[in-house]
Write a protein that holds these residues in place. Sequence first.
Motif, short mmCIF file in Angstrom:
data_model
loop_
_atom_site.label_atom_id
_atom_site.label_comp_id
_atom_site.label_asym_id
_atom_site.label_seq_id
_atom_site.Cartn_x
_atom_site.Cartn_y
_atom_site.Cartn_z
N TYR A 100 0.81 -1.21 0.00
CA TYR A 100 0.00 0.00 0.00
C TYR A 100 0.85 1.26 0.00
O TYR A 100 0.34 2.37 -0.11
CB TYR A 100 -0.96 0.00 1.21
N PHE B 112 -6.03 -5.52 9.45
CA PHE B 112 -6.60 -4.19 9.22
C PHE B 112 -5.52 -3.14 9.08
O PHE B 112 -4.38 -3.34 9.51
CB PHE B 112 -7.58 -3.81 10.35
N LEU B 113 -5.87 -2.06 8.48
CA LEU B 113 -5.02 -0.87 8.39
C LEU B 113 -5.82 0.29 8.94
O LEU B 113 -7.00 0.45 8.61
CB LEU B 113 -4.64 -0.58 6.93
N SER C 96 -5.85 3.18 8.11
CA SER C 96 -6.28 4.12 7.08
C SER C 96 -7.69 3.83 6.55
O SER C 96 -8.29 4.66 5.89
CB SER C 96 -5.28 4.12 5.92
N ASP C 97 -8.21 2.63 6.85
CA ASP C 97 -9.60 2.34 6.44
C ASP C 97 -10.62 2.98 7.37
O ASP C 97 -11.83 2.89 7.11
CB ASP C 97 -9.85 0.82 6.45
#
Lengths: 342, 342
Positions: A66, A281-282, A284-285
């Motif tokens: 990413y 998860f990130l 940024s979501d």
Amino acid sequence: MEEVQNKQVIFRNFITGLPKETDMELRTSKLSLKVAEGCRALIVKNLFLSCDPYMRGRMREFYGSYIPPFQPGAVIEGFGISKVVESDHPNFQVGDIVTGMTGWEEYSLIEKPDRLRKIDPRGLPLSYYLGLLGMPGFTAYAGFYEVCSPQKGEFAFVSAASGAVGQLVGQLAKLHGCYVVGSAGSKEKVDLLKNKFGFDEAFNYKVESDLNAALRRYFPQGIDIYFDNVGGTMLDAALLNMRDHGRIAICGMISQQSLSSTEGVYNLYSVIMRRVKVQGFLQSDYLHLYPQFTEAIINYFKEGKIVYVEDMNEGLESGPSAFVRLFSGKNVGKQVVRVAHE
Amino acid sequence: MEEVQNKQVIFRNFITGLPKETDMELRTSKLSLKVAEGCRALIVKNLFLSCDPYMRGRMREFYGSYIPPFQPGAVIEGFGISKVVESDHPNFQVGDIVTGMTGWEEYSLIEKPDRLRKIDPRGLPLSYYLGLLGMPGFTAYAGFYEVCSPQKGEFAFVSAASGAVGQLVGQLAKLHGCYVVGSAGSKEKVDLLKNKFGFDEAFNYKVESDLNAALRRYFPQGIDIYFDNVGGTMLDAALLNMRDHGRIAICGMISQQSLSSTEGVYNLYSVIMRRVKVQGFLQSDYLHLYPQFTEAIINYFKEGKIVYVEDMNEGLESGPSAFVRLFSGKNVGKQVVRVAHE
């Protein structure tokens, strides 16, 4: 046109194993402190730089992530807190304090400042906006509330628990009414977890010969929530100790970042019997939650309900060693480099 | 008091590796076809027995599972379709067709019949109530709709795709508007997937030297949904090919069931970058959906929208070999043993 000597930390070349100080080098170049009219760029003076584990991923020659890799020969990039010293952008004035991606150098030319955020510190230390109120803190907040779906009274386990993310996860879990155990890599960190962050229990994983047995001892009734910052053998041990409908938030896997071939995870079959959800998860979501995160954490902090520990390193020159220490676990708390006093 | 010779399949002793025919043995004992008044028991004549991978788990001496191990020297238990030949229970009449846990024998004494379900076959073959309309079919239904959260147009991958569960997952995914690829272990099964079950593509994993490359070929844009019936190296390859926010439903891990130490999964770190959810599940958590499952599947079947393939084995004596063949993948379709014609 004013020109300054600009000390920089340069990324030398792509690596395969653990980062070493010699993968980076100091250089001094010249930088004009003026920007051309109409270019909408800024010059910032960097005050604090953040050392984060994800940066290791940018040291590989891998373009499918990413975020792209660092460029050999160019300045290292990372999150920072900076002060605007020159602006051709209508949203930023000289003197503004901003946070976002910057360079590991004394001054940075920011060609596209739109992704920087202005900071009103509201009485908190500026550097906290790299940790407690920055990406790591938000990772803790989004991961705990959105991925772990916590319930009062549940049993929560946090690895790398004294780190930039873990220390906040544990405190949020306590505030939510969970029973919280953390693991860390030294006696000093274990003391911190129990005495400063208020974890119910904590253990030094380095002195445990059998992580499965250790988790059975601390969680005789099993684990509802595992906030996984490390991956590898700790994840494997946690998989054997999950309760029915448990949740594992996979966040960092710092133990795996430097291995050219990762360790295997052998106990995934147990997700069937226990109906466990493993969720990567990130943060940024979840950016839509950022305003409520900031409000909640600032209030908790001002009420004395949460604390935050930083490992502060003085001077840009300390950047390479500060970064490298992340991967040996020698840092205690959020690893930050102070480049300049305001 | 009428007494019959009752052929039985006996579980000999706990095992560690792949099940072998010699782990079971045939025996004949005597059984009275009468039950005492007031005991609420039944005698059933077994018509069909189901061979299911989870039964391998009951051959280990492990008491921590959701179902206890078989008892050495006792009759093997499993799902069956049976006819009531004697009843002291008010809910069951002689002649009723029932399904639920029974013994691998010609006649079984069912001491606690409350968990048996009466069947009205509604024009479908009785044995389908062990597969398409039984636990495997319901596993497919609950796993696909409840765990995979499918969207029209998504890319779905099913392993062990011609098996009791996989063949229905693939057909449901097609009916939902997904692009569906299945893997199986022989050319015959691959043909079945493409020509009978209507998968968009299918491949024989045994002739692929690089499963990651195979999945990249069949899913150049990546996988949204992986319905995992096998675990191990296929799971590892799928992890490398997931799209952002992909979902992996972990159901069987048949490839891991017989390994005394399981294979490692090395690519779990990719759940972070792709924000993948890995969810283990048991169909028994979704039993409230059973009525709508039955209605939906019977309607699809009668409309010719789904088909089902069984691997039918004749006679109780064929039970051990039929069961063992599950683990070498020699069965084609749902593995069933016919004990008696009605």
